[in-house]
Structure formats: C-alpha cells, structure tokens
Motif scaffolding. Structure first.
Motif, PDB file in Angstrom:
ATOM      1  N   MET A 266       0.832  -1.184   0.000  1.00 58.15           N
ATOM      2  CA  MET A 266       0.000   0.000   0.000  1.00 58.15           C
ATOM      3  C   MET A 266       0.877   1.249   0.000  1.00 58.15           C
ATOM      4  O   MET A 266       1.792   1.371   0.800  1.00 58.15           O
ATOM      5  CB  MET A 266      -0.892  -0.013   1.238  1.00 58.15           C
ATOM      6  CG  MET A 266      -1.688   1.258   1.397  1.00 58.15           C
ATOM      7  SD  MET A 266      -2.643   1.194   2.924  1.00 58.15           S
ATOM      8  CE  MET A 266      -3.104   2.886   3.013  1.00 58.15           C
ATOM      9  N   SER A 267       0.585   2.153  -0.874  1.00 57.89           N
ATOM     10  CA  SER A 267       1.318   3.413  -0.948  1.00 57.89           C
ATOM     11  C   SER A 267       0.668   4.430  -0.009  1.00 57.89           C
ATOM     12  O   SER A 267      -0.547   4.609  -0.017  1.00 57.89           O
ATOM     13  CB  SER A 267       1.286   3.934  -2.384  1.00 57.89           C
ATOM     14  OG  SER A 267       1.890   5.189  -2.448  1.00 57.89           O
ATOM     15  N   VAL A 268       1.474   5.080   0.803  1.00 56.39           N
ATOM     16  CA  VAL A 268       0.959   6.077   1.742  1.00 56.39           C
ATOM     17  C   VAL A 268       0.797   7.398   1.005  1.00 56.39           C
ATOM     18  O   VAL A 268       1.714   7.848   0.320  1.00 56.39           O
ATOM     19  CB  VAL A 268       1.913   6.252   2.942  1.00 56.39           C
ATOM     20  CG1 VAL A 268       1.408   7.339   3.872  1.00 56.39           C
ATOM     21  CG2 VAL A 268       2.097   4.945   3.674  1.00 56.39           C
ATOM     22  N   GLN A 269      -0.358   8.019   1.144  1.00 56.19           N
ATOM     23  CA  GLN A 269      -0.579   9.349   0.593  1.00 56.19           C
ATOM     24  C   GLN A 269      -0.391  10.353   1.723  1.00 56.19           C
ATOM     25  O   GLN A 269      -1.157  10.371   2.680  1.00 56.19           O
ATOM     26  CB  GLN A 269      -1.972   9.462  -0.016  1.00 56.19           C
ATOM     27  CG  GLN A 269      -2.126   8.614  -1.245  1.00 56.19           C
ATOM     28  CD  GLN A 269      -3.442   8.888  -1.957  1.00 56.19           C
ATOM     29  OE1 GLN A 269      -4.400   9.361  -1.383  1.00 56.19           O
ATOM     30  NE2 GLN A 269      -3.459   8.562  -3.228  1.00 56.19           N
ATOM     31  N   TRP A 270       0.651  11.150   1.611  1.00 56.25           N
ATOM     32  CA  TRP A 270       0.997  12.113   2.643  1.00 56.25           C
ATOM     33  C   TRP A 270       0.251  13.413   2.403  1.00 56.25           C
ATOM     34  O   TRP A 270       0.078  13.838   1.267  1.00 56.25           O
ATOM     35  CB  TRP A 270       2.501  12.355   2.653  1.00 56.25           C
ATOM     36  CG  TRP A 270       3.245  11.125   3.055  1.00 56.25           C
ATOM     37  CD1 TRP A 270       3.776  10.184   2.220  1.00 56.25           C
ATOM     38  CD2 TRP A 270       3.505  10.676   4.387  1.00 56.25           C
ATOM     39  NE1 TRP A 270       4.354   9.186   2.955  1.00 56.25           N
ATOM     40  CE2 TRP A 270       4.206   9.463   4.294  1.00 56.25           C
ATOM     41  CE3 TRP A 270       3.220  11.185   5.646  1.00 56.25           C
ATOM     42  CZ2 TRP A 270       4.621   8.759   5.405  1.00 56.25           C
ATOM     43  CZ3 TRP A 270       3.638  10.475   6.755  1.00 56.25           C
ATOM     44  CH2 TRP A 270       4.332   9.280   6.630  1.00 56.25           C
ATOM     45  N   ARG A 271      -0.170  14.049   3.488  1.00 55.16           N
ATOM     46  CA  ARG A 271      -0.893  15.317   3.416  1.00 55.16           C
ATOM     47  C   ARG A 271      -0.150  16.342   4.255  1.00 55.16           C
ATOM     48  O   ARG A 271       0.100  16.129   5.438  1.00 55.16           O
ATOM     49  CB  ARG A 271      -2.306  15.116   3.944  1.00 55.16           C
ATOM     50  CG  ARG A 271      -3.175  16.341   3.811  1.00 55.16           C
ATOM     51  CD  ARG A 271      -4.568  16.043   4.260  1.00 55.16           C
ATOM     52  NE  ARG A 271      -4.539  15.782   5.698  1.00 55.16           N
ATOM     53  CZ  ARG A 271      -5.580  15.471   6.418  1.00 55.16           C
ATOM     54  NH1 ARG A 271      -6.747  15.309   5.850  1.00 55.16           N
ATOM     55  NH2 ARG A 271      -5.471  15.278   7.710  1.00 55.16           N
ATOM     56  N   LYS A 272       0.203  17.456   3.628  1.00 47.40           N
ATOM     57  CA  LYS A 272       0.958  18.501   4.321  1.00 47.40           C
ATOM     58  C   LYS A 272       0.017  19.360   5.164  1.00 47.40           C
ATOM     59  O   LYS A 272      -1.094  19.678   4.750  1.00 47.40           O
ATOM     60  CB  LYS A 272       1.666  19.393   3.308  1.00 47.40           C
ATOM     61  CG  LYS A 272       2.584  20.443   3.950  1.00 47.40           C
ATOM     62  CD  LYS A 272       3.189  21.379   2.934  1.00 47.40           C
ATOM     63  CE  LYS A 272       4.484  20.825   2.438  1.00 47.40           C
ATOM     64  NZ  LYS A 272       5.252  21.816   1.675  1.00 47.40           N
ATOM     65  N   SER A 273       0.480  19.744   6.338  1.00 49.70           N
ATOM     66  CA  SER A 273      -0.279  20.627   7.212  1.00 49.70           C
ATOM     67  C   SER A 273      -0.538  21.954   6.517  1.00 49.70           C
ATOM     68  O   SER A 273       0.325  22.482   5.821  1.00 49.70           O
ATOM     69  CB  SER A 273       0.504  20.874   8.504  1.00 49.70           C
ATOM     70  OG  SER A 273      -0.060  21.948   9.218  1.00 49.70           O
TER      71      SER A 273
ATOM     72  N   LYS B  99      10.143  18.516   4.646  1.00 51.49           N
ATOM     73  CA  LYS B  99      11.384  18.948   4.000  1.00 51.49           C
ATOM     74  C   LYS B  99      12.336  17.779   3.777  1.00 51.49           C
ATOM     75  O   LYS B  99      13.293  17.889   3.024  1.00 51.49           O
ATOM     76  CB  LYS B  99      12.079  20.019   4.843  1.00 51.49           C
ATOM     77  CG  LYS B  99      11.290  21.310   4.980  1.00 51.49           C
ATOM     78  CD  LYS B  99      12.031  22.368   5.785  1.00 51.49           C
ATOM     79  CE  LYS B  99      12.528  21.978   7.125  1.00 51.49           C
ATOM     80  NZ  LYS B  99      11.671  21.421   8.119  1.00 51.49           N
ATOM     81  N   ASP B 100      12.071  16.645   4.445  1.00 48.50           N
ATOM     82  CA  ASP B 100      12.930  15.460   4.331  1.00 48.50           C
ATOM     83  C   ASP B 100      12.057  14.204   4.219  1.00 48.50           C
ATOM     84  O   ASP B 100      12.047  13.356   5.101  1.00 48.50           O
ATOM     85  CB  ASP B 100      13.839  15.368   5.563  1.00 48.50           C
ATOM     86  CG  ASP B 100      14.860  14.252   5.461  1.00 48.50           C
ATOM     87  OD1 ASP B 100      15.097  13.735   4.348  1.00 48.50           O
ATOM     88  OD2 ASP B 100      15.424  13.885   6.498  1.00 48.50           O
ATOM     89  N   PRO B 101      11.301  14.080   3.116  1.00 46.96           N
ATOM     90  CA  PRO B 101      10.351  12.976   2.991  1.00 46.96           C
ATOM     91  C   PRO B 101      10.992  11.594   2.993  1.00 46.96           C
ATOM     92  O   PRO B 101      10.320  10.613   3.312  1.00 46.96           O
ATOM     93  CB  PRO B 101       9.629  13.263   1.686  1.00 46.96           C
ATOM     94  CG  PRO B 101      10.539  14.158   0.923  1.00 46.96           C
ATOM     95  CD  PRO B 101      11.299  14.943   1.945  1.00 46.96           C
ATOM     96  N   ASP B 102      12.255  11.490   2.666  1.00 53.49           N
ATOM     97  CA  ASP B 102      12.929  10.192   2.662  1.00 53.49           C
ATOM     98  C   ASP B 102      13.632   9.898   3.982  1.00 53.49           C
ATOM     99  O   ASP B 102      14.281   8.862   4.128  1.00 53.49           O
ATOM    100  CB  ASP B 102      13.944  10.122   1.514  1.00 53.49           C
ATOM    101  CG  ASP B 102      13.267  10.203   0.157  1.00 53.49           C
ATOM    102  OD1 ASP B 102      12.166   9.634   0.004  1.00 53.49           O
ATOM    103  OD2 ASP B 102      13.826  10.849  -0.749  1.00 53.49           O
ATOM    104  N   GLY B 103      13.490  10.793   4.954  1.00 54.67           N
ATOM    105  CA  GLY B 103      14.178  10.649   6.230  1.00 54.67           C
ATOM    106  C   GLY B 103      13.450   9.782   7.246  1.00 54.67           C
ATOM    107  O   GLY B 103      13.858   9.722   8.386  1.00 54.67           O
TER     108      GLY B 103
ATOM    109  N   ALA C 165      -2.209  -0.019  11.109  1.00 57.41           N
ATOM    110  CA  ALA C 165      -0.828   0.373  11.381  1.00 57.41           C
ATOM    111  C   ALA C 165      -0.719   1.782  11.971  1.00 57.41           C
ATOM    112  O   ALA C 165       0.337   2.162  12.456  1.00 57.41           O
ATOM    113  CB  ALA C 165       0.019   0.286  10.122  1.00 57.41           C
ATOM    114  N   GLY C 166      -1.782   2.576  11.913  1.00 59.46           N
ATOM    115  CA  GLY C 166      -1.767   3.883  12.542  1.00 59.46           C
ATOM    116  C   GLY C 166      -1.534   5.040  11.595  1.00 59.46           C
ATOM    117  O   GLY C 166      -1.860   4.993  10.414  1.00 59.46           O
ATOM    118  N   VAL C 167      -0.939   6.099  12.159  1.00 56.31           N
ATOM    119  CA  VAL C 167      -0.724   7.358  11.455  1.00 56.31           C
ATOM    120  C   VAL C 167       0.771   7.641  11.398  1.00 56.31           C
ATOM    121  O   VAL C 167       1.473   7.503  12.400  1.00 56.31           O
ATOM    122  CB  VAL C 167      -1.442   8.520  12.194  1.00 56.31           C
ATOM    123  CG1 VAL C 167      -1.202   9.849  11.499  1.00 56.31           C
ATOM    124  CG2 VAL C 167      -2.929   8.243  12.325  1.00 56.31           C
ATOM    125  N   GLY C 168       1.253   8.040  10.232  1.00 55.64           N
ATOM    126  CA  GLY C 168       2.648   8.419  10.079  1.00 55.64           C
ATOM    127  C   GLY C 168       2.787   9.931  10.146  1.00 55.64           C
ATOM    128  O   GLY C 168       1.931  10.661   9.641  1.00 55.64           O
TER     129      GLY C 168
END
Length: 64
Positions: free
Chosen positions: A1-8, A37-41, A29-32
C-alpha cells in the motif's frame, strides 16, 4: 500500500522551519508523521489513539 501524505495547512511559507506531513498507514498500522522537508528521512508511527492524544495535548498547550 502506498501512503498518501498530506501537508499541514500551517506548513509551507517561505521562512517556515516547521513542515509536517501526515499519512494514514496500512489498515491497523496507525498514522505516520514526517518532516515534509525530508520525505525520505523516515517517519514517526503513532496509533490512532496516540495521535488523538497528541492532538489534544497540542490544543491544551499551544506553542508560544
């Protein structure tokens, strides 16, 4: 499953040092939470209950 990130909506101004994104992880699995600024971190993983508790704490004790 690909996570869709949402910016504040509070993130993103030109001089903004605090940029946060949230993503609903796989079911159960919860919330990430990650630094936009560092999406791969990597990201912090919280249960839905932990995330809700964190939001309540932020509302009660806002940063000054």
């Amino acid at each position: 499953m690909s996570v869709q990130w949402r910016k504040s909506s509070y993130s993103g101004s030109a001089n903004d040092d605090v940029c946060v994104e949230l993503g609903r992880l796989a079911p159960g699995a919860g919330v990430g939470v990650r630094d936009s600024k560092d999406p791969d971190g990597g990201h912090l993983t919280l249960t839905v209950a932990q995330f809700g508790s964190m939001i309540e704490q932020v509302k009660r004790h806002p940063a000054r």
